[in-house]
Design an enzyme around this catalytic site. Structure first.
Site, PDB file in Angstrom:
ATOM      1  N   GLU A 106       0.806  -1.229   0.000  1.00 46.83           N
ATOM      2  CA  GLU A 106       0.000   0.000   0.000  1.00 46.83           C
ATOM      3  C   GLU A 106       0.838   1.278   0.000  1.00 46.83           C
ATOM      4  O   GLU A 106       0.811   2.056   0.962  1.00 46.83           O
ATOM      5  CB  GLU A 106      -0.932   0.012   1.219  1.00 46.83           C
ATOM      6  N   GLU A 112      -5.556  -8.419   0.715  1.00 44.04           N
ATOM      7  CA  GLU A 112      -6.087  -8.089   2.041  1.00 44.04           C
ATOM      8  C   GLU A 112      -7.564  -7.768   1.911  1.00 44.04           C
ATOM      9  O   GLU A 112      -7.961  -6.991   1.030  1.00 44.04           O
ATOM     10  CB  GLU A 112      -5.434  -6.829   2.634  1.00 44.04           C
TER      11      GLU A 112
HETATM   12  C1  NOJ Z   1      -3.903  -2.149   5.432  1.00 46.15           C
HETATM   13  C2  NOJ Z   1      -2.539  -2.507   5.922  1.00 46.15           C
HETATM   14  O1  NOJ Z   1      -1.771  -3.126   4.928  1.00 46.15           O
HETATM   15  C3  NOJ Z   1      -2.546  -3.328   7.188  1.00 46.15           C
HETATM   16  O2  NOJ Z   1      -1.293  -3.215   7.761  1.00 46.15           O
HETATM   17  C4  NOJ Z   1      -3.655  -2.863   8.102  1.00 46.15           C
HETATM   18  O3  NOJ Z   1      -3.596  -3.468   9.348  1.00 46.15           O
HETATM   19  C5  NOJ Z   1      -4.979  -3.166   7.440  1.00 46.15           C
HETATM   20  N1  NOJ Z   1      -5.045  -2.491   6.160  1.00 46.15           N
HETATM   21  C6  NOJ Z   1      -6.201  -2.780   8.264  1.00 46.15           C
HETATM   22  O4  NOJ Z   1      -6.224  -1.413   8.479  1.00 46.15           O
END
Ligand code: NOJ
Length: 473
Positions: free
Chosen positions: A197, A382
């Site tokens: 991200e 994710e």
């Molecule tokens: C994005 C991130 O990559 C991760 O580290 C985070 O915990 C999750 N989303 C949830 O916010």
């Protein structure tokens, strides 16, 4: 600077959700069957080094920007930190056994750069290498496929002291690190990802300053964006060079954006948010350049671009990882810079403990949007939700809302796949409740509950639900 409220949804109450407890019948009811996703579909869970490993100063590990950030408890909402986190560094064996018990075949983790190179470059920490060797070998012994992420936000503090992502030298620092990881572990890992991200860590770390390293301002942000984009492509090239038969991706945070009203001003606000949330990092890698048109301030990035960069920004990824949690409704605003605002979820909307609106159709829409780029493969690297979990006296956690969340999102992932998007995998976020950055350990995203005092793991009903779903064909 953009106000903090732009970046944060305020948590609100969770809507009641009447669903049954019989998991088998729910699978049928919502028509989710792993067979429909195909035999080759990759099912896994995702994690990140700083959020789970702990052992923050053990065995020669160097300081990361998150170690530094959390030294001041006020930086984290519940004043916790990742010094111990879920103690994965010491408990990786039993955790991987549990993961396998839940029928997951793929484990996404990230390397901690300062555990491997405590100063960011130069001297290698052999004990750090040993840890990842043992962990990877345990995965393979259990029949779990390791998916490695090179960078999930824990930059060595020594490199941040030199400017971190705003310093062009990071291309060399990152290349050295990527080269080392791929040479050390490339004999056993086929699936690699370069950056987690980048839109999140550049915006939150170098524009709003809400995350480590708490920098702010447009120039720092744009420098970080450009250097991260170059590292994104360079990392891909290094993996391809060093790892035989590699499967190379990188991941993007993304959220389908829609205007609150169908008028021109609203439409334009939505397009600007779309650039910031979804387009800024993928388009240069595809050779499309930075998306200036809808968001003219991005043009200021030109000051950081050198002639050879135009070619170097491109890389032909084998897969694109998309990370989606919610969808965004936007309206015009007077906030300078992007002139767009996110509309808060309405009072009766179903929201998670993060205040994020549950919008299963949003994952369908964003997958279809990314599919239009013609990328080879899309993997949901994710997706998941934090809810207010309650540990019952009988030691169980009946997180029906999370099950219902996964059912509906998975239905929409399948719909996108059936409508022609090249979706080849799905990773739930996350395996075990962990350290959620500036929010601390309060938001619980896990399929497995963690008691942070005792480090006891308790499988939630959602974990058992996945176990049944993923039971062999
Ligand atoms: C994005 C991130 O990559 C991760 O580290 C985070 O915990 C999750 N989303 C949830 O916010």
């Amino acid at each position: 600077m953009i106000p903090l409220r732009f970046f944060r949804f305020i948590a609100s109450s969770v809507a009641a959700n009447p669903i049954k407890t019989n998991f088998k019948s729910e699978i049928k009811e919502l028509n989710i069957d792993r067979k429909d996703f195909g035999h080759d579909f990759h099912w896994g869970v995702a994690t990140a080094s700083y959020q789970i490993e702990g052992a923050w100063n053990t065995d020669g590990k160097g300081e990361s920007i998150w170690d530094r950030f959390t030294v001041n408890p006020k930086n984290v909402k519940d004043r916790t930190n990742g010094q111990v986190a879920t103690d994965f560094y010491n408990r990786y064996e039993s955790d991987l056994v549990l993961l396998k018990d839940l029928n997951f075949e793929n484990f996404r983790f990230s390397f901690s750069w300062p555990r491997i190179l405590p100063d960011g470059t130069g001297k290698v920490n052999e004990k750090g290498i040993d840890f990842y060797n043992r962990m990877i070998d345990k995965c393979l012994e259990l029949g779990i496929e390791p998916w490695a992420m090179l960078y999930h936000w824990d930059l060595p503090q020594k490199l941040e002291d030199l400017g971190g992502w705003t310093n062009r030298d990071i291309i060399g620092w990152f290349s050295e690190y990527a080269d080392l990881c791929t040479r050390m572990f490339g004999d056993r890992i086929q699936h690699w990802m370069v950056l987690n991200e980048p839109a999140s860590f550049t915006t939150l770390g170098y524009l709003s300053g809400m995350h480590a390293p708490q920098k702010g301002g447009i120039a720092k942000f744009l420098a970080a964006v450009h250097h991260a984009s170059l590292c994104q492509a360079e990392g891909g090239r290094i993996i391809r060079e060093n790892v035989k038969e590699s499967h190379i991706g990188t991941t993007f945070s993304c959220a389908y954006t829609e205007p609150q009203k169908r008028s021109g001003r609203y439409q334009r606000a939505s397009e600007r948010l779309d650039v910031m949330l979804n387009r800024l990092f993928i388009e240069p890698s595809l050779g499309m350049g930075y998306p200036y048109k809808e968001l003219p301030f991005i043009r200021k990035i030109d000051q950081f671009i050198q002639p050879e960069d135009v070619e170097n920004l491109k890389f032909d990824f084998d897969f694109i990882g998309i990370q989606n949690y919610f969808r965004v409704t936007s309206r015009p605003s007077l906030i300078p810079l992007i002139w767009a605002n996110r509309v808060k979820p309405s009072a009766n909307a179903e929201v998670t403990a993060m205040g994020w609106e549950v919008s299963p159709e949003g994952i369908y829409d964003i997958i279809m949007q990314f599919a239009k780029y013609g990328v080879k493969e899309i993997i949901v690297t994710e997706n998941g939700a934090a809810f207010h979990d309650h540990l019952k006296k009988n030691g169980k956690i009946h997180d029906r809302q999370r099950i219902h969340f996964y059912q509906r999102y998975l239905q929409n992932v399948l719909r996108a796949k059936n409508d022609g998007a090249p979706v080849t995998g799905y990773f739930a976020w996350t395996f075990i409740d962990n350290f959620e950055w500036d929010e601390g350990t309060r938001p619980r995203f896990g399929l497995v509950y963690n008691d942070f005092k005792t480090q006891e793991r308790i499988v939630k009903d959602s974990g058992f639900w996945f176990q049944q779903l993923l039971n062999k064909f």
